[in-house]
Scaffold this motif. Structure first.
Motif, PDB file in Angstrom:
ATOM      1  N   LYS A  57      -5.595  -2.377  -5.078  1.00 34.29           N
ATOM      2  CA  LYS A  57      -5.750  -1.634  -3.766  1.00 34.29           C
ATOM      3  C   LYS A  57      -5.284  -2.268  -2.544  1.00 34.29           C
ATOM      4  O   LYS A  57      -4.729  -1.607  -1.733  1.00 34.29           O
ATOM      5  N   ASP A  58      -5.516  -3.470  -2.538  1.00 33.26           N
ATOM      6  CA  ASP A  58      -5.114  -4.440  -1.668  1.00 33.26           C
ATOM      7  C   ASP A  58      -3.229  -4.396  -1.388  1.00 33.26           C
ATOM      8  O   ASP A  58      -2.889  -4.075  -0.422  1.00 33.26           O
ATOM      9  N   LEU A  59      -2.816  -4.313  -2.683  1.00 32.87           N
ATOM     10  CA  LEU A  59      -1.119  -4.163  -2.608  1.00 32.87           C
ATOM     11  C   LEU A  59      -0.695  -2.731  -2.315  1.00 32.87           C
ATOM     12  O   LEU A  59       0.343  -2.874  -1.636  1.00 32.87           O
ATOM     13  N   CYS A  60      -1.590  -1.887  -2.583  1.00 34.53           N
ATOM     14  CA  CYS A  60      -1.142  -0.360  -2.344  1.00 34.53           C
ATOM     15  C   CYS A  60      -1.407  -0.379  -0.606  1.00 34.53           C
ATOM     16  O   CYS A  60      -0.323  -0.075  -0.261  1.00 34.53           O
ATOM     17  N   SER A  62      -3.379  10.458  -1.054  1.00 31.29           N
ATOM     18  CA  SER A  62      -3.696   9.917  -2.358  1.00 31.29           C
ATOM     19  C   SER A  62      -2.641   8.779  -2.564  1.00 31.29           C
ATOM     20  O   SER A  62      -1.727   8.526  -1.859  1.00 31.29           O
ATOM     21  N   GLN A  63      -2.980   8.045  -3.420  1.00 31.43           N
ATOM     22  CA  GLN A  63      -2.214   6.716  -3.752  1.00 31.43           C
ATOM     23  C   GLN A  63      -0.797   7.218  -4.302  1.00 31.43           C
ATOM     24  O   GLN A  63       0.157   6.656  -3.986  1.00 31.43           O
ATOM     25  N   LEU A  64      -0.843   8.214  -5.017  1.00 32.24           N
ATOM     26  CA  LEU A  64       0.252   8.933  -5.537  1.00 32.24           C
ATOM     27  C   LEU A  64       1.212   9.317  -4.231  1.00 32.24           C
ATOM     28  O   LEU A  64       2.426   9.150  -4.415  1.00 32.24           O
ATOM     29  N   ASP A  65       0.747  10.044  -3.455  1.00 34.29           N
ATOM     30  CA  ASP A  65       1.387  10.420  -2.241  1.00 34.29           C
ATOM     31  C   ASP A  65       2.007   9.249  -1.327  1.00 34.29           C
ATOM     32  O   ASP A  65       3.215   9.197  -0.913  1.00 34.29           O
TER      33      ASP A  65
END
Length: 164
Positions: free
Chosen positions: A26-29, A49-52
């Motif tokens: 999550k931190d890297l994202c 979203s993370q995908l977006d």
């Protein structure tokens, strides 16, 4: 009891490891999305979203690669045009002179020989060095360069000690 205790410890360790892994990811994202400039990010009224977020990062990286390739292409074109201008300048400055040009310059204990010639007028470095050595000189350094169809040969030589 040992087996049961060991199993629950392993499950706890796996849960902790997995939780830590998710926190790190999550931190890297977050770090990845923070590197995308605001003008490139698509304005969203809701949280992406993370995908977006990954799609935006991928798109931005592709744009950067395309920009790098465009800049490399422009750099090559600029280098070629600069080289052409330089070659033309040298050609223009030498074109008024009758080639080949042979110049000697006394440097005290040594001397410099510069030969400027057209590429189509063949001469060999060996021939020039042989002439100097026949005259009692020892060639210390030699430099040969081509700019367009003009050849520049520069030799630094000194008189042989036993010939002095």
């Amino acid at each position: 009891m040992n087996k049961l205790g060991g199993t629950s410890v392993n499950k706890m360790d796996r849960k902790t490891i997995e939780r830590n892994r998710r926190i790190i990811m999550k931190d890297l994202c977050f770090k990845l999305t923070s590197l995308i400039p605001p003008q490139h990010s698509k304005p969203a009224k809701e949280v992406l979203s993370q995908l977006d977020q990954f799609d935006q990062a991928t798109s931005y990286i592709k744009q950067l690669k395309e920009r790098i390739e465009e800049l490399k292409r422009r750099k090559r074109l600029l280098a070629l045009s600069t080289a052409d201008e330089s070659n033309n300048s040298i050609r223009n400055s030498v074109s008024g002179l009758k080639l080949p040009i042979l110049r000697f310059r006394d440097l005290g204990c040594s001397f410099e020989v510069v030969l400027i010639s057209e590429h189509k007028k063949k001469f060999t470095l060996y021939q020039v060095i042989s002439i100097l050595e026949d005259g009692g000189a020892e060639v210390v350094t030699a430099s040969l360069s081509n700019i367009g169809d003009i050849v520049f040969l520069t030799l630094h030589a000194q008189q042989r000690p036993w010939m002095a």
